[in-house]
Design a protein around this motif. Structure first.
Motif, PDB file in Angstrom:
ATOM      1  N   VAL A 174       0.829  -1.138  -0.008  1.00  0.00           N
ATOM      2  CA  VAL A 174       0.026   0.041  -0.074  1.00  0.00           C
ATOM      3  C   VAL A 174       0.927   1.154   0.069  1.00  0.00           C
ATOM      4  CG1 VAL A 174      -1.687   1.240   1.138  1.00  0.00           C
ATOM      5  CG2 VAL A 174      -1.925  -1.268   1.209  1.00  0.00           C
ATOM      6  N   ILE A 175       0.825   1.995  -1.153  1.00  0.00           N
ATOM      7  CA  ILE A 175       1.507   3.432  -1.099  1.00  0.00           C
ATOM      8  C   ILE A 175       0.746   4.425  -0.878  1.00  0.00           C
ATOM      9  CG2 ILE A 175       2.885   4.703  -2.696  1.00  0.00           C
ATOM     10  CD1 ILE A 175       3.998   1.806  -2.210  1.00  0.00           C
ATOM     11  N   VAL A 176       1.148   5.357   0.374  1.00  0.00           N
ATOM     12  CA  VAL A 176       0.172   6.558   0.842  1.00  0.00           C
ATOM     13  C   VAL A 176       1.009   7.729  -0.123  1.00  0.00           C
ATOM     14  CG1 VAL A 176      -0.328   7.908   2.398  1.00  0.00           C
ATOM     15  CG2 VAL A 176      -0.333   5.312   2.804  1.00  0.00           C
ATOM     16  N   ASN A 177       0.111   8.525  -0.828  1.00  0.00           N
ATOM     17  CA  ASN A 177       0.914   9.568  -1.599  1.00  0.00           C
ATOM     18  C   ASN A 177       0.726  10.922  -0.833  1.00  0.00           C
ATOM     19  OD1 ASN A 177       1.563  11.457  -3.488  1.00  0.00           O
ATOM     20  ND2 ASN A 177      -0.035  11.101  -4.771  1.00  0.00           N
ATOM     21  N   GLY A 178       1.772  11.248  -0.094  1.00  0.00           N
ATOM     22  CA  GLY A 178       1.785  12.452   0.751  1.00  0.00           C
ATOM     23  C   GLY A 178       1.429  11.879   2.222  1.00  0.00           C
ATOM     24  N   LYS A 179       1.407  13.163   3.159  1.00  0.00           N
ATOM     25  CA  LYS A 179       1.039  12.795   4.391  1.00  0.00           C
ATOM     26  C   LYS A 179      -0.364  12.287   4.767  1.00  0.00           C
ATOM     27  CE  LYS A 179       4.592  16.125   6.094  1.00  0.00           C
ATOM     28  NZ  LYS A 179       4.996  17.271   6.832  1.00  0.00           N
ATOM     29  N   SER A 180      -0.448  11.063   5.050  1.00  0.00           N
ATOM     30  CA  SER A 180      -1.708  10.436   5.402  1.00  0.00           C
ATOM     31  C   SER A 180      -2.200  11.440   6.748  1.00  0.00           C
ATOM     32  CB  SER A 180      -1.606   9.108   5.673  1.00  0.00           C
ATOM     33  OG  SER A 180      -2.979   8.341   6.082  1.00  0.00           O
ATOM     34  N   GLU A 181      -3.626  11.640   6.552  1.00  0.00           N
ATOM     35  CA  GLU A 181      -4.398  12.417   7.625  1.00  0.00           C
ATOM     36  C   GLU A 181      -5.464  11.160   8.047  1.00  0.00           C
ATOM     37  OE1 GLU A 181      -6.356  15.679   5.915  1.00  0.00           O
ATOM     38  OE2 GLU A 181      -4.425  16.641   5.256  1.00  0.00           O
ATOM     39  N   GLU A 182      -5.222  10.042   7.701  1.00  0.00           N
ATOM     40  CA  GLU A 182      -6.132   8.975   8.344  1.00  0.00           C
ATOM     41  C   GLU A 182      -5.304   7.657   8.433  1.00  0.00           C
ATOM     42  OE1 GLU A 182      -9.631   6.124   6.262  1.00  0.00           O
ATOM     43  OE2 GLU A 182      -8.650   7.779   5.093  1.00  0.00           O
ATOM     44  N   ALA A 183      -5.444   7.078   9.404  1.00  0.00           N
ATOM     45  CA  ALA A 183      -5.081   5.700  10.066  1.00  0.00           C
ATOM     46  C   ALA A 183      -5.437   4.770   9.170  1.00  0.00           C
ATOM     47  CB  ALA A 183      -5.281   5.692  11.654  1.00  0.00           C
ATOM     48  N   LEU A 184      -4.472   3.954   8.591  1.00  0.00           N
ATOM     49  CA  LEU A 184      -4.873   2.499   8.066  1.00  0.00           C
ATOM     50  C   LEU A 184      -4.264   1.574   8.834  1.00  0.00           C
ATOM     51  CD1 LEU A 184      -3.701   3.717   4.229  1.00  0.00           C
ATOM     52  CD2 LEU A 184      -5.943   3.713   5.260  1.00  0.00           C
ATOM     53  N   SER A 185      -5.055   1.363  10.016  1.00  0.00           N
ATOM     54  CA  SER A 185      -4.830   0.271  10.762  1.00  0.00           C
ATOM     55  C   SER A 185      -4.627  -1.086  10.248  1.00  0.00           C
ATOM     56  CB  SER A 185      -5.850   0.282  12.057  1.00  0.00           C
ATOM     57  OG  SER A 185      -7.206  -0.026  11.426  1.00  0.00           O
ATOM     58  N   GLY A 186      -3.720  -2.048  10.387  1.00  0.00           N
ATOM     59  CA  GLY A 186      -3.336  -3.160  10.219  1.00  0.00           C
ATOM     60  C   GLY A 186      -2.719  -3.359   8.863  1.00  0.00           C
ATOM     61  N   LEU A 187      -2.478  -2.176   8.365  1.00  0.00           N
ATOM     62  CA  LEU A 187      -1.877  -2.195   7.061  1.00  0.00           C
ATOM     63  C   LEU A 187      -0.197  -1.912   7.073  1.00  0.00           C
ATOM     64  CD1 LEU A 187      -4.598  -0.916   4.778  1.00  0.00           C
ATOM     65  CD2 LEU A 187      -4.023  -3.273   5.115  1.00  0.00           C
ATOM     66  N   THR A 188       0.594  -2.349   6.271  1.00  0.00           N
ATOM     67  CA  THR A 188       1.834  -1.833   6.311  1.00  0.00           C
ATOM     68  C   THR A 188       2.133  -0.924   4.899  1.00  0.00           C
ATOM     69  OG1 THR A 188       2.786  -3.765   7.059  1.00  0.00           O
ATOM     70  CG2 THR A 188       4.466  -2.694   5.772  1.00  0.00           C
ATOM     71  N   THR A 189       2.435   0.182   5.234  1.00  0.00           N
ATOM     72  CA  THR A 189       2.365   1.026   4.381  1.00  0.00           C
ATOM     73  C   THR A 189       3.685   1.965   4.235  1.00  0.00           C
ATOM     74  OG1 THR A 189       1.636   3.161   5.796  1.00  0.00           O
ATOM     75  CG2 THR A 189      -0.015   1.893   4.798  1.00  0.00           C
ATOM     76  N   ARG A 190       4.013   2.365   2.714  1.00  0.00           N
ATOM     77  CA  ARG A 190       5.113   3.252   2.658  1.00  0.00           C
ATOM     78  C   ARG A 190       4.661   4.592   2.104  1.00  0.00           C
ATOM     79  NH1 ARG A 190       9.880   1.181   3.323  1.00  0.00           N
ATOM     80  NH2 ARG A 190      10.028  -1.070   3.495  1.00  0.00           N
TER      81      ARG A 190
END
Length: 329
Positions: A196-212
């Motif tokens: 899972v690739i987060v584009n920019g600073k995340s304002e939402e928690a994506l619980s249980g996921l490993t993100t970059r």
């Protein structure tokens, strides 16, 4: 109407719970569709080359196109040659699958496809059935892998690696399925992708996921007619109108605001088919748009029109993981 719907999609309105039961039923159909391919009940096409899907589970702009451009460029540094397949949204041609060439333009093959072709210079095949585009592009003998522009939900196309992009600013909205929310598949689908690739600073928690996280940075201004790159300091000296016909225009405007505090803005629908008359009422000294919009304006661009050149950074570890995965195949 569209702006009202989007506001509902991307806020935690209590009314969303009234639509949750219908959204849940739609999500069950999406899960069933994927399960049928996983179990082999519905067949998919398996390419002789590794297929890497760059997609999302939500509608609108998440940064897929700059991420694909980044992937292609970084893989080339490792002597790995990629080809691209795409649906070719908005393409006016009638015969599919189609291999993009120099005789094409944005109207013929779609704005995003034409932009990617100009940016990367790699082979690109388009078809509403991406598996058909895969069959065409894999006939090119010197390719090492195929990148699918979108297609996370196109299960008729087998794949070895999946990237799902999430817009850090807007997140997943109210987390309801279309048409009650922005999601094409349930949030749980993100647990099955490789990254899972987060584009920019995340304002939402994506619980249980490993993100970059990756970031978009501005490279400069590019003159649409000549292709010449100029410095961003030109913006501070002139009045500016910013034009956007993309899925998430706010991201473009916020990026531009980092370099020009005051400007007029014009918003069009995503994939808008621009014409010269769209710009008749603009009196600013400079017009700035996205690169995707600029490829549609090439035939009638004026001397004071530019696009904002961007690139993605922060994904070196992503590339390292992908190369190791490719070597496994």
């Amino acid at each position: 109407m569209s702006s009202s719907i989007e506001r509902f999609w991307y806020r935690k309105d209590v009314l969303r719970w009234f639509f949750w039961p219908l959204s849940y039923l739609i999500s069950l159909f999406a899960r069933l569709k994927r399960l049928m391919f996983i179990l082999g009940i519905t067949r998919n096409y398996k390419s002789r080359l590794p297929v890497v899907v760059v997609g999302n589970i939500s509608v609108g702009g998440t940064g897929k196109t700059p991420f694909i451009q980044f992937l292609v460029a970084e893989l080339a540094k490792k002597n790995i040659k990629a080809g691209i397949v795409s649906r070719g949204y908005g393409a006016k041609i009638n015969n599919f699958p189609h291999l993009v060439d120099e005789s094409d333009n944005a109207k013929m093959v779609g704005d995003e496809v034409y932009m990617l072709y100009r940016q990367t210079g790699v082979p690109i095949a388009i078809s509403p059935k991406r598996s058909e585009a895969v069959k065409l592009i894999e006939t090119i003998s010197d390719l090492d892998l195929i990148i699918s522009d979108d297609g996370l939900q196109h299960y008729a196309m087998d794949r070895q690696y999946e990237y799902a992009l999430v817009d850090g600013q807007r997140g997943l909205g109210n987390r309801l399925m279309l048409p009650f929310g922005p999601l094409r598949e349930p949030v749980s689908r993100l647990k099955s992708v490789d990254q899972v690739i987060v584009n920019g600073k995340s304002e939402e928690a994506l619980s249980g996921l490993t993100t970059r996280n990756v970031q978009i940075e501005v490279v400069g201004l590019v003159h649409i007619k000549s292709g010449e790159q100029v410095t961003l300091s030109n913006l501070s000296e002139h009045s500016v109108t910013a034009v956007a016909g993309i899925g998430n225009p706010d991201r473009f405007f916020k990026t531009l605001a980092e370099h020009k505090t005051s400007f007029n803005s014009m918003v069009f629908d995503d994939h808008h088919d621009f014409c010269a008359e769209d710009f008749d009422k603009i009196s600013s000294e400079i017009v700035v748009m996205t690169e995707k919009d600029s490829v549609k304006c090439l035939p009638f661009a004026k001397e004071n029109w530019y696009f904002l050149k961007i690139r993605m950074k922060g994904g070196e570890q992503i590339i390292h993981q992908l190369i190791n995965r490719i070597l496994e195949h």
